[in-house]
Design a protein around this motif. Structure first.
Motif, PDB file in Angstrom:
ATOM      1  N   PHE A  16     -36.494 165.260  68.167  1.00  0.00           N
ATOM      2  CA  PHE A  16     -35.947 165.570  66.851  1.00  0.00           C
ATOM      3  C   PHE A  16     -36.530 164.673  65.775  1.00  0.00           C
ATOM      4  CE2 PHE A  16     -32.935 166.933  70.045  1.00  0.00           C
ATOM      5  CZ  PHE A  16     -32.918 168.283  69.747  1.00  0.00           C
ATOM      6  N   LEU A  19     -30.257 170.132  61.302  1.00  0.00           N
ATOM      7  CA  LEU A  19     -29.874 170.077  62.716  1.00  0.00           C
ATOM      8  C   LEU A  19     -30.467 168.822  63.370  1.00  0.00           C
ATOM      9  CD1 LEU A  19     -30.086 173.079  65.124  1.00  0.00           C
ATOM     10  CD2 LEU A  19     -30.907 170.867  65.812  1.00  0.00           C
ATOM     11  N   GLY A  20     -31.754 168.591  63.101  1.00  0.00           N
ATOM     12  CA  GLY A  20     -32.416 167.408  63.661  1.00  0.00           C
ATOM     13  C   GLY A  20     -31.721 166.131  63.211  1.00  0.00           C
ATOM     14  N   MET A  58     -39.825 166.164  65.039  1.00  0.00           N
ATOM     15  CA  MET A  58     -39.646 167.375  64.248  1.00  0.00           C
ATOM     16  C   MET A  58     -39.343 167.052  62.783  1.00  0.00           C
ATOM     17  SD  MET A  58     -36.929 170.441  64.844  1.00  0.00           S
ATOM     18  CE  MET A  58     -35.487 169.680  64.124  1.00  0.00           C
ATOM     19  N   LEU A  59     -38.437 166.066  62.565  1.00  0.00           N
ATOM     20  CA  LEU A  59     -38.079 165.703  61.192  1.00  0.00           C
ATOM     21  C   LEU A  59     -39.283 165.160  60.450  1.00  0.00           C
ATOM     22  CD1 LEU A  59     -34.583 163.994  61.067  1.00  0.00           C
ATOM     23  CD2 LEU A  59     -35.327 166.122  60.029  1.00  0.00           C
ATOM     24  N   ILE A 118     -21.953 173.503  64.364  1.00  0.00           N
ATOM     25  CA  ILE A 118     -21.964 174.958  64.421  1.00  0.00           C
ATOM     26  C   ILE A 118     -20.568 175.497  64.115  1.00  0.00           C
ATOM     27  CG2 ILE A 118     -22.297 176.962  65.931  1.00  0.00           C
ATOM     28  CD1 ILE A 118     -24.875 175.688  65.288  1.00  0.00           C
ATOM     29  N   PHE A 175     -23.606 168.492  67.879  1.00  0.00           N
ATOM     30  CA  PHE A 175     -24.200 169.736  67.383  1.00  0.00           C
ATOM     31  C   PHE A 175     -23.204 170.896  67.429  1.00  0.00           C
ATOM     32  CE2 PHE A 175     -26.743 173.539  68.818  1.00  0.00           C
ATOM     33  CZ  PHE A 175     -27.186 173.886  67.557  1.00  0.00           C
ATOM     34  N   ILE A 230     -27.349 182.512  65.979  1.00  0.00           N
ATOM     35  CA  ILE A 230     -26.451 181.482  66.519  1.00  0.00           C
ATOM     36  C   ILE A 230     -25.285 182.147  67.253  1.00  0.00           C
ATOM     37  CG2 ILE A 230     -24.752 179.712  65.898  1.00  0.00           C
ATOM     38  CD1 ILE A 230     -26.608 178.758  63.747  1.00  0.00           C
ATOM     39  N   LEU A 251     -26.819 172.495  59.286  1.00  0.00           N
ATOM     40  CA  LEU A 251     -26.374 172.533  60.685  1.00  0.00           C
ATOM     41  C   LEU A 251     -26.143 171.114  61.190  1.00  0.00           C
ATOM     42  CD1 LEU A 251     -28.644 175.309  62.275  1.00  0.00           C
ATOM     43  CD2 LEU A 251     -26.387 175.504  61.278  1.00  0.00           C
ATOM     44  N   VAL A 298     -28.425 165.774  65.144  1.00  0.00           N
ATOM     45  CA  VAL A 298     -28.596 165.376  66.543  1.00  0.00           C
ATOM     46  C   VAL A 298     -28.964 163.897  66.637  1.00  0.00           C
ATOM     47  CG1 VAL A 298     -29.992 165.729  68.603  1.00  0.00           C
ATOM     48  CG2 VAL A 298     -29.224 167.695  67.307  1.00  0.00           C
ATOM     49  N   ILE A 299     -29.853 163.441  65.752  1.00  0.00           N
ATOM     50  CA  ILE A 299     -30.263 162.035  65.798  1.00  0.00           C
ATOM     51  C   ILE A 299     -29.085 161.110  65.482  1.00  0.00           C
ATOM     52  CG2 ILE A 299     -31.678 160.301  64.633  1.00  0.00           C
ATOM     53  CD1 ILE A 299     -33.881 162.385  64.501  1.00  0.00           C
ATOM     54  N   ALA A 310     -33.847 161.733  71.433  1.00  0.00           N
ATOM     55  CA  ALA A 310     -34.007 161.616  69.989  1.00  0.00           C
ATOM     56  C   ALA A 310     -35.453 161.822  69.577  1.00  0.00           C
ATOM     57  CB  ALA A 310     -33.502 160.262  69.512  1.00  0.00           C
TER      58      ALA A 310
END
Lengths: 293, 347
Positions: free
Chosen positions: A272, B141-142, A275-276, B267, B263, A105, B82, B145-146, A269
């Protein structure tokens, strides 16, 4: 919400396939590094951004011919990948997972800072590889750039497959991915293989950036979204599986393109959410054999 | 401009005051330093002088609360998040909507904000915490973001990118905490309460169990620690603390927008914990202060600050994985300038 007709649907499929090919390249970059080191490289998206920005500088500012510009971008980002491994990853090889996550990061923040310093904060345009006349197919239109992207990605995949299956170096890299210590015992220079996987991953990222920037423009922070979506694609296909990475990328691109056709506000969205869902329902992804780690 | 010169002095003063505060803390026992911290926090505004610096100190305090919660999760339970900015956002939006749109009392709204962010942490924590390492990082993280996209898109509730303004100040009876100085004391009180709570937890049975989970989840599990339950509890606690910070944020700035909970901010919270030092309560103030002041610089002029920021982050992780504070103490100790104490190995 309005339902699209057949031509629109075809259009969504085409742009989804193009975008998906780019995601697939980024996902492959994640896969290479993950297999070699077990690390998820959060700076992968910055590889893409640097590829795009270097290509734009070479082609627009320096006026170099397009193939040379792309080549310089790819080589430059490969060097960047190797340098990242040598400077930031190798010194912390025995560190904990949290430490390694934060290192990559930190590297991504550092690289974004460099990108903004060198190229400024405006989005930079890039000309198409060849022509801007759209080609009409069944009511949908394709830009030559779409064909370039899909073609280059296909060639790259083939080259990677040959490298992995047919060459000594590729076999050595795969041996390191299976068991690093055992590979070292039979005489494979494991740490050089790790560096090589970072360089290769940089090449993939740089190429992805260079071919997508005529459509998407180049900007210092473009790597955040592209990197995260590439990761989502890798997870969807099954982390560590190259075929899965490609499948995941293409599927995600098409899902996103179709989803955006129905409801544009939620386009970002989708990746993600997918992914979730995969992480929670099937962490090994569509093709992955290994479980959650 | 004289304002800029003054604000630089103020920032120097904040840094010096924070460092002095931290220096005292390590020499004393838990309740001693709480008193010292309260006293230092009480006089700090008079050292700072201008309203701008006091407002910045309040902001640092708000982020300290987030960093404290995240530090419990990362430093003690060894789990990454995250998506912490999402919990701050939930707290902030709950407070903003309930006060500015519904007209509820700010204090009740704050309770609702903390409860809702804690509840959200419980609901998403059950499935997410089954993931480990990189996968947990990406899962949180996901989620973050959502949630941020929801804040932008759910316009009926959040007014989208326009944001919510007209959030009333906190008040008791007729007394409103409506200036930077008044609000600073509210934040300082909240920070000290949270620090007391965190240090109590760390020194209790739960704290030992958490450290055991960090050391080795398998070993902790086989010695009878219910690792899943402890991880979830810490996750809920860190979410609720982030929610509290969010409510305070809403009443401090009286205006919120989705961009403040994205996001990048998640961080930043991780960076605060890392710079301050994982598994260190004082580190939370130190980290929140350092990151907020650097971020303030970036917003001003220095274009290349992210370069330094990223570089420092990588260097700290490689050479001082326990953060600047403990890394610095190690150097002092080696020089014989500070008392040594028992500690676990660095990695």
């Amino acid at each position: 919400m309005n339902l699209p007709d057949a031509a629109q649907l075809l259009q969504y499929l085409i742009s989804g396939l193009t975008l998906g090919s780019v995601y697939a390249m980024i996902a492959l970059g994640f896969t290479l590094i993950h297999n070699a080191t077990g690390i998820v490289n959060f700076a992968q998206g910055e590889f893409v951004a640097f590829g795009a920005l270097i290509a734009i500088s070479c082609s627009t500012t320096l006026g170099l011919p397009m193939p040379l510009a792309v080549l310089i971008a790819v080589a430059g980002v490969a060097l960047l990948g190797a340098a990242l491994e040598r400077a930031a990853i190798r010194p912390a090889r025995r560190a904990s997972v949290i430490t390694l996550i934060i290192i990559t990061i930190g590297a991504s923040i550092f690289l974004r800072g460099i990108a903004m310093w060198v190229w400024g904060s405006d989005a930079l345009p890039m000309r198409y590889f060849s022509g801007d006349e759209p080609i009409g197919i069944g009511g949908a239109s394709i830009l030559p750039q779409h064909l370039w992207i899909v073609g280059i990605v296909l060639v790259t995949m083939a080259a990677l497959w040959v490298l992995g299956e047919k060459t000594q170096v590729g076999k050595a890299m795969r041996a390191c991915a299976v068991d690093r210590d055992a590979a070292q015992l039979v005489g494979i220079p494991a740490s050089r293989m790790v560096m090589l996987s970072f360089a290769l991953s940089g090449m993939l990222g740089g190429l992805a950036g260079a071919i997508v920037c005529p459509l998407a423009m180049g900007q210092w922070d473009m790597g955040i979204t592209l990197g995260l979506k590439g990761f989502a694609a890798a997870i969807l296909g099954g982390m560590g599986n190259p075929v899965g990475a490609v499948l995941g990328g293409v599927l995600l691109g098409i899902l996103e393109s179709l989803g955006a056709g129905f409801w544009s506000g939620l386009k970002n969205a989708i990746a993600f959410a997918v992914m979730l869902i995969v992480l929670l329902a099937r962490p090994s992804g569509l093709l992955g054999a290994r479980g959650r780690q | 401009m004289s304002v800029r010169g003054k604000s630089r002095q103020c920032r120097l003063a904040i840094t010096a005051a924070l460092t002095a505060l931290v220096g005292w803390g390590t020499q004393l026992r838990t309740w001693h330093w709480l008193v010292v911290a309260a006293a230092a926090a009480a006089v700090l505004p008079f050292l700072l002088g201008s309203g701008y610096a006091v407002g910045l100190a309040a902001e640092i305090g708000i982020y300290t609360i987030v960093a404290l919660g995240l530090n419990l999760l990362m430093g003690y339970a060894g789990q990454v998040s995250l998506g912490q900015a999402a919990f701050v956002g939930i707290g902030a939006y709950t407070s903003a909507i309930l006060t500015a749109k519904v007209g509820l009392s700010p204090w009740l709204s704050m309770v609702a904000g903390v409860t809702l962010s804690g509840l959200t942490a419980a609901v998403v924590g059950v499935p997410l915490l089954k993931l480990r390492g990189h996968y947990l990082a990406m899962g949180t993280l996901g989620f973050g973001v959502i949630m941020n996209i929801l804040m932008v898109q759910w316009e009926d509730l959040t007014r989208g990118t326009v944001g919510i303004w007209g959030i009333p100040p906190l008040s008791i009876g007729g007394f409103a905490f409506d200036t930077d100085l008044r609000f600073y004391y509210v934040v300082a009180g909240a920070v000290i309460l949270c620090m007391a709570m965190a240090s109590n937890i760390i020194n209790s049975r739960v704290g030992r169990a958490m450290r055991a989970v960090h050391g080795s989840e398998v070993a902790a599990g086989t010695s009878g620690v219910d690792t899943g339950r402890y991880k979830l509890q810490v996750f809920i606690l860190s979410g609720a603390m982030a929610g509290l910070a969010g409510s305070l944020y809403a009443h401090h700035f009286r205006y919120i927008e989705p961009a403040s909970f994205g996001f990048g901010h998640s961080i930043e919270f991780v960076v605060m914990v890392v710079i301050g030092g994982m598994a260190s309560i004082w580190g939370a103030i130190f980290g929140a202060g350092a990151v907020t002041l650097i971020a303030e610089q970036v917003r001003r002029s220095l274009q290349y600050s992210p370069i330094i920021f990223g570089f420092v982050l990588v260097a700290i992780m490689i050479f001082m994985p326990w953060g600047l504070w403990r890394g610095g103490m190690d150097v002092l100790r080696r020089l014989g300038w500070a008392r040594s104490r028992q500690r676990v190995s660095a990695r």
